[in-house]
Design a protein around this motif. Structure first.
Motif, PDB file in Angstrom:
ATOM      1  N   GLN A 150      -0.072 -22.683 -24.417  1.00 42.08           N
ATOM      2  CA  GLN A 150       0.899 -22.100 -23.856  1.00 42.08           C
ATOM      3  C   GLN A 150       0.982 -20.344 -23.463  1.00 42.08           C
ATOM      4  OE1 GLN A 150       3.714 -24.153 -22.623  1.00 42.08           O
ATOM      5  NE2 GLN A 150       4.443 -21.955 -21.630  1.00 42.08           N
ATOM      6  N   GLY A 151       1.024 -20.063 -22.478  1.00 40.68           N
ATOM      7  CA  GLY A 151       1.065 -18.484 -22.297  1.00 40.68           C
ATOM      8  C   GLY A 151      -0.204 -17.736 -22.252  1.00 40.68           C
ATOM      9  N   LEU A 152      -1.381 -18.801 -22.684  1.00 39.98           N
ATOM     10  CA  LEU A 152      -2.823 -18.139 -22.796  1.00 39.98           C
ATOM     11  C   LEU A 152      -3.567 -17.763 -21.473  1.00 39.98           C
ATOM     12  CD1 LEU A 152      -4.033 -20.233 -25.799  1.00 39.98           C
ATOM     13  CD2 LEU A 152      -2.619 -18.114 -25.906  1.00 39.98           C
ATOM     14  N   ARG A 153      -4.683 -16.972 -21.736  1.00 31.83           N
ATOM     15  CA  ARG A 153      -5.643 -16.800 -20.475  1.00 31.83           C
ATOM     16  C   ARG A 153      -6.756 -17.690 -20.765  1.00 31.83           C
ATOM     17  NH1 ARG A 153      -4.115 -11.417 -21.657  1.00 31.83           N
ATOM     18  NH2 ARG A 153      -6.154 -10.944 -22.289  1.00 31.83           N
ATOM     19  N   VAL A 154      -7.206 -18.194 -19.669  1.00 33.41           N
ATOM     20  CA  VAL A 154      -8.404 -19.197 -19.824  1.00 33.41           C
ATOM     21  C   VAL A 154      -9.424 -18.666 -18.814  1.00 33.41           C
ATOM     22  CG1 VAL A 154      -9.010 -21.530 -19.685  1.00 33.41           C
ATOM     23  CG2 VAL A 154      -6.917 -21.029 -20.699  1.00 33.41           C
ATOM     24  N   LEU A 155     -10.688 -18.643 -19.246  1.00 30.96           N
ATOM     25  CA  LEU A 155     -11.964 -18.547 -18.362  1.00 30.96           C
ATOM     26  C   LEU A 155     -12.809 -19.796 -18.403  1.00 30.96           C
ATOM     27  CD1 LEU A 155     -13.827 -16.395 -16.799  1.00 30.96           C
ATOM     28  CD2 LEU A 155     -14.864 -15.902 -19.016  1.00 30.96           C
ATOM     29  N   GLY A 162     -12.812 -27.026 -10.329  1.00 27.66           N
ATOM     30  CA  GLY A 162     -11.860 -26.183 -11.268  1.00 27.66           C
ATOM     31  C   GLY A 162     -10.742 -26.831 -11.772  1.00 27.66           C
ATOM     32  N   ILE A 163     -11.263 -28.296 -12.008  1.00 30.08           N
ATOM     33  CA  ILE A 163     -10.395 -28.997 -13.127  1.00 30.08           C
ATOM     34  C   ILE A 163     -10.071 -28.762 -14.490  1.00 30.08           C
ATOM     35  CG2 ILE A 163     -12.594 -30.373 -13.918  1.00 30.08           C
ATOM     36  CD1 ILE A 163     -10.843 -32.902 -13.545  1.00 30.08           C
ATOM     37  N   LEU A 164     -10.891 -27.997 -14.973  1.00 31.41           N
ATOM     38  CA  LEU A 164     -10.378 -27.503 -16.409  1.00 31.41           C
ATOM     39  C   LEU A 164      -9.520 -26.476 -16.438  1.00 31.41           C
ATOM     40  CD1 LEU A 164     -14.014 -27.377 -18.055  1.00 31.41           C
ATOM     41  CD2 LEU A 164     -12.257 -29.475 -18.058  1.00 31.41           C
ATOM     42  N   GLY A 165      -9.661 -25.417 -15.355  1.00 37.42           N
ATOM     43  CA  GLY A 165      -8.565 -24.258 -15.191  1.00 37.42           C
ATOM     44  C   GLY A 165      -7.206 -24.996 -14.786  1.00 37.42           C
ATOM     45  N   ILE A 166      -7.169 -25.946 -14.001  1.00 35.69           N
ATOM     46  CA  ILE A 166      -6.172 -26.422 -13.582  1.00 35.69           C
ATOM     47  C   ILE A 166      -5.249 -27.177 -14.698  1.00 35.69           C
ATOM     48  CG2 ILE A 166      -5.173 -28.268 -12.006  1.00 35.69           C
ATOM     49  CD1 ILE A 166      -7.739 -27.208  -9.794  1.00 35.69           C
ATOM     50  N   ALA A 167      -6.207 -27.778 -15.309  1.00 33.41           N
ATOM     51  CA  ALA A 167      -5.589 -28.556 -16.393  1.00 33.41           C
ATOM     52  C   ALA A 167      -5.009 -27.813 -17.427  1.00 33.41           C
ATOM     53  CB  ALA A 167      -6.585 -29.516 -17.165  1.00 33.41           C
ATOM     54  N   ALA A 168      -5.495 -26.678 -17.946  1.00 31.07           N
ATOM     55  CA  ALA A 168      -4.805 -25.747 -18.808  1.00 31.07           C
ATOM     56  C   ALA A 168      -3.741 -25.040 -18.141  1.00 31.07           C
ATOM     57  CB  ALA A 168      -6.113 -24.493 -18.980  1.00 31.07           C
ATOM     58  N   LEU A 169      -3.608 -24.575 -16.824  1.00 30.73           N
ATOM     59  CA  LEU A 169      -2.555 -24.183 -16.440  1.00 30.73           C
ATOM     60  C   LEU A 169      -1.455 -25.297 -16.372  1.00 30.73           C
ATOM     61  CD1 LEU A 169      -3.802 -22.332 -13.223  1.00 30.73           C
ATOM     62  CD2 LEU A 169      -2.929 -21.272 -15.482  1.00 30.73           C
ATOM     63  N   LYS A 170      -1.745 -26.475 -16.272  1.00 31.17           N
ATOM     64  CA  LYS A 170      -0.696 -27.612 -16.188  1.00 31.17           C
ATOM     65  C   LYS A 170      -0.082 -27.750 -17.682  1.00 31.17           C
ATOM     66  CE  LYS A 170      -0.905 -29.897 -11.834  1.00 31.17           C
ATOM     67  NZ  LYS A 170      -0.572 -31.438 -11.315  1.00 31.17           N
ATOM     68  N   ALA A 171      -1.077 -27.314 -18.512  1.00 36.83           N
ATOM     69  CA  ALA A 171      -0.624 -27.801 -20.099  1.00 36.83           C
ATOM     70  C   ALA A 171       0.267 -26.280 -20.564  1.00 36.83           C
ATOM     71  CB  ALA A 171      -1.924 -27.829 -20.903  1.00 36.83           C
ATOM     72  N   GLY A 172       0.428 -25.465 -19.780  1.00 33.17           N
ATOM     73  CA  GLY A 172       1.045 -24.129 -20.062  1.00 33.17           C
ATOM     74  C   GLY A 172       0.356 -22.808 -20.041  1.00 33.17           C
ATOM     75  N   ALA A 176      -5.898 -18.649 -15.095  1.00 35.82           N
ATOM     76  CA  ALA A 176      -6.892 -19.259 -15.392  1.00 35.82           C
ATOM     77  C   ALA A 176      -7.854 -18.398 -14.221  1.00 35.82           C
ATOM     78  CB  ALA A 176      -7.084 -20.840 -15.184  1.00 35.82           C
ATOM     79  N   VAL A 177      -8.951 -18.125 -14.543  1.00 40.21           N
ATOM     80  CA  VAL A 177     -10.216 -17.480 -13.859  1.00 40.21           C
ATOM     81  C   VAL A 177     -11.300 -18.407 -13.926  1.00 40.21           C
ATOM     82  CG1 VAL A 177     -11.574 -15.592 -13.511  1.00 40.21           C
ATOM     83  CG2 VAL A 177      -9.253 -15.163 -14.138  1.00 40.21           C
ATOM     84  N   GLY A 178     -11.863 -18.861 -12.886  1.00 36.45           N
ATOM     85  CA  GLY A 178     -12.997 -19.661 -12.991  1.00 36.45           C
ATOM     86  C   GLY A 178     -14.041 -18.998 -12.158  1.00 36.45           C
ATOM     87  N   TYR A 179     -15.508 -19.309 -12.167  1.00 35.64           N
ATOM     88  CA  TYR A 179     -16.567 -18.799 -11.415  1.00 35.64           C
ATOM     89  C   TYR A 179     -17.512 -19.858 -11.350  1.00 35.64           C
ATOM     90  CZ  TYR A 179     -19.368 -17.511 -15.688  1.00 35.64           C
ATOM     91  OH  TYR A 179     -20.065 -17.517 -16.623  1.00 35.64           O
ATOM     92  N   GLN A 201      -1.700 -18.875 -10.056  1.00 33.76           N
ATOM     93  CA  GLN A 201      -2.020 -18.530 -11.554  1.00 33.76           C
ATOM     94  C   GLN A 201      -3.608 -18.610 -11.745  1.00 33.76           C
ATOM     95  OE1 GLN A 201       0.982 -21.497 -12.809  1.00 33.76           O
ATOM     96  NE2 GLN A 201       0.966 -20.466 -14.757  1.00 33.76           N
ATOM     97  N   TYR A 202      -4.117 -19.127 -10.425  1.00 35.11           N
ATOM     98  CA  TYR A 202      -5.640 -19.609 -10.630  1.00 35.11           C
ATOM     99  C   TYR A 202      -6.641 -18.379  -9.732  1.00 35.11           C
ATOM    100  CZ  TYR A 202      -9.661 -22.310 -10.780  1.00 35.11           C
ATOM    101  OH  TYR A 202     -11.125 -22.493 -11.212  1.00 35.11           O
ATOM    102  N   THR A 203      -7.567 -17.948 -10.233  1.00 36.53           N
ATOM    103  CA  THR A 203      -8.263 -17.202  -9.617  1.00 36.53           C
ATOM    104  C   THR A 203      -9.813 -18.036  -9.506  1.00 36.53           C
ATOM    105  OG1 THR A 203      -7.283 -15.297  -9.971  1.00 36.53           O
ATOM    106  CG2 THR A 203      -9.606 -15.029  -8.970  1.00 36.53           C
ATOM    107  N   ALA A 204     -10.643 -18.108  -8.407  1.00 39.43           N
ATOM    108  CA  ALA A 204     -11.978 -18.808  -8.456  1.00 39.43           C
ATOM    109  C   ALA A 204     -12.698 -17.678  -7.766  1.00 39.43           C
ATOM    110  CB  ALA A 204     -11.968 -19.857  -7.386  1.00 39.43           C
ATOM    111  N   LEU A 205     -13.809 -17.297  -8.560  1.00 44.65           N
ATOM    112  CA  LEU A 205     -14.831 -16.296  -8.176  1.00 44.65           C
ATOM    113  C   LEU A 205     -16.197 -16.914  -7.926  1.00 44.65           C
ATOM    114  CD1 LEU A 205     -13.901 -13.554 -10.785  1.00 44.65           C
ATOM    115  CD2 LEU A 205     -12.990 -13.764  -8.230  1.00 44.65           C
ATOM    116  N   LEU A 206     -17.110 -16.231  -6.970  1.00 46.81           N
ATOM    117  CA  LEU A 206     -18.269 -16.677  -6.671  1.00 46.81           C
ATOM    118  C   LEU A 206     -19.352 -15.961  -7.461  1.00 46.81           C
ATOM    119  CD1 LEU A 206     -20.443 -18.366  -4.940  1.00 46.81           C
ATOM    120  CD2 LEU A 206     -20.400 -16.510  -3.383  1.00 46.81           C
ATOM    121  N   GLY A 207     -20.423 -16.485  -8.185  1.00 42.54           N
ATOM    122  CA  GLY A 207     -21.315 -15.723  -8.868  1.00 42.54           C
ATOM    123  C   GLY A 207     -21.602 -16.526 -10.174  1.00 42.54           C
TER     124      GLY A 207
END
Length: 289
Positions: A150-155, A162-172, A176-179, A201-207
């Motif tokens: 709840q309320g955390l930032r996830v990388l 994007g499944i892990l970041g999406i799961a984290a967001l749905k869990a509170g 979430a930032v993914g690359y 709430q989700y940002t996807a980056l290339l690199g």
């Protein structure tokens, strides 16, 4: 669009064949391959001619983590075909993770009641890695959803669909930032964030890990489901992005590789908190010292 058909021939102990195929598809996916078909001797992979780079593929295959295993391949022009459409039509059956979460493709629900689970994630995979069908994805989801988010930032490092970041967001989680080094995967992660209603709430980056190094912020939870050699190389970057008391979840490797990863993490100021396994695949959870 034009594709190459690459025929991968695997020589390995029979007991490892399935695992080698799994790792090979992940490594080739990082070299731009979009889909695979299993053959009696290995895999056929398909990659757009415009993005195929033989040197990049050879470099990825150098990360193959198995002894007594060789992979050879031949390249030929593929017959014209909409490979994306074929794969998307096939989809995947719903996957239940720890009775807390169900992952589905929005079509092949097979009588599953989505409301029965606390978290339902729709993944329009578009050939990216990470639908929950692989043991390592399920291990990561199970470990991630066991945390108070709840309320955390996830990388998410090497985010795939994007499944892990999406799961984290749905869990509170709050952000979430993914690359991912694969442009297709980064685009697909953005798409999946939209269809799950978490795109604000989700940002996807290339690199690669240099993207993480360039970020100004640090994170409460860092995730990486990548092969062993990349994990070993990028651990210092993962550690640099962690807040004090932050957690690091790793998978994408075998149980036999865990001691080396634990020792390398210890040298980076990380303490092992938990370990889980599914068959020969492992997942490790660390906290900052």
């Amino acid at each position: 669009m034009k594709y190459y058909e690459v025929n991968f021939s695997i020589s390995c102990p029979e007991s490892l064949f399935g695992d080698v195929c799994d790792v090979l598809s992940a490594l080739a996916g990082e070299a731009g391959f979009e889909t695979f078909e299993e053959t009696p001797t290995g895999l056929k992979g398909y990659v757009q001619q415009s993005v195929f780079d033989d040197n990049v593929l050879k470099g990825q295959l150098a990360f193959m983590p198995f002894d007594d295993t060789t992979v050879n391949y031949t390249v030929a022009e593929a017959a014209d075909k909409d490979w994306n459409e074929q794969w998307e039509q096939e989809g995947f059956a719903p996957i239940v993770v720890g009775d807390r979460c169900v992952v589905h493709d929005g079509r092949h629900l097979d009588g599953v009641c989505l409301s029965h689970y606390g978290i339902a994630i729709e993944i329009d995979a578009h050939l990216a890695f990470g639908t929950g069908t692989h043991e390592t994805t399920r291990l990561m989801l199970d470990a991630l959803l066991s945390l108070p988010l709840q309320g955390l930032r996830v990388l998410d490092c090497g985010c795939g669909t994007g499944i892990l970041g999406i799961a984290a967001l749905k869990a509170g989680a709050a952000q979430a930032v993914g690359y991912d080094i694969d442009e297709w995967s980064a685009d697909n992660a953005r798409h999946n964030a939209i269809i799950n209603g978490v795109d604000n709430q989700y940002t996807a980056l290339l690199g690669d890990a240099r993207v993480a190094e360039s970020l100004n912020e640090q994170f409460h939870v860092v995730l990486a489901n990548i092969n062993r050699n990349i994990l070993l190389s990028d651990l210092p970057v993962f550690r640099s992005r962690m807040l004090p008391g932050g957690r690091l979840l790793l998978s994408g490797f075998y149980l036999s590789d865990a001691p080396q990863l634990v020792e390398t993490a210890r040298q980076q100021g990380l303490s092992l908190q938990a370990q889980s396994a599914d068959g020969e695949w492992a997942c490790l959870q660390f906290v900052t010292l």
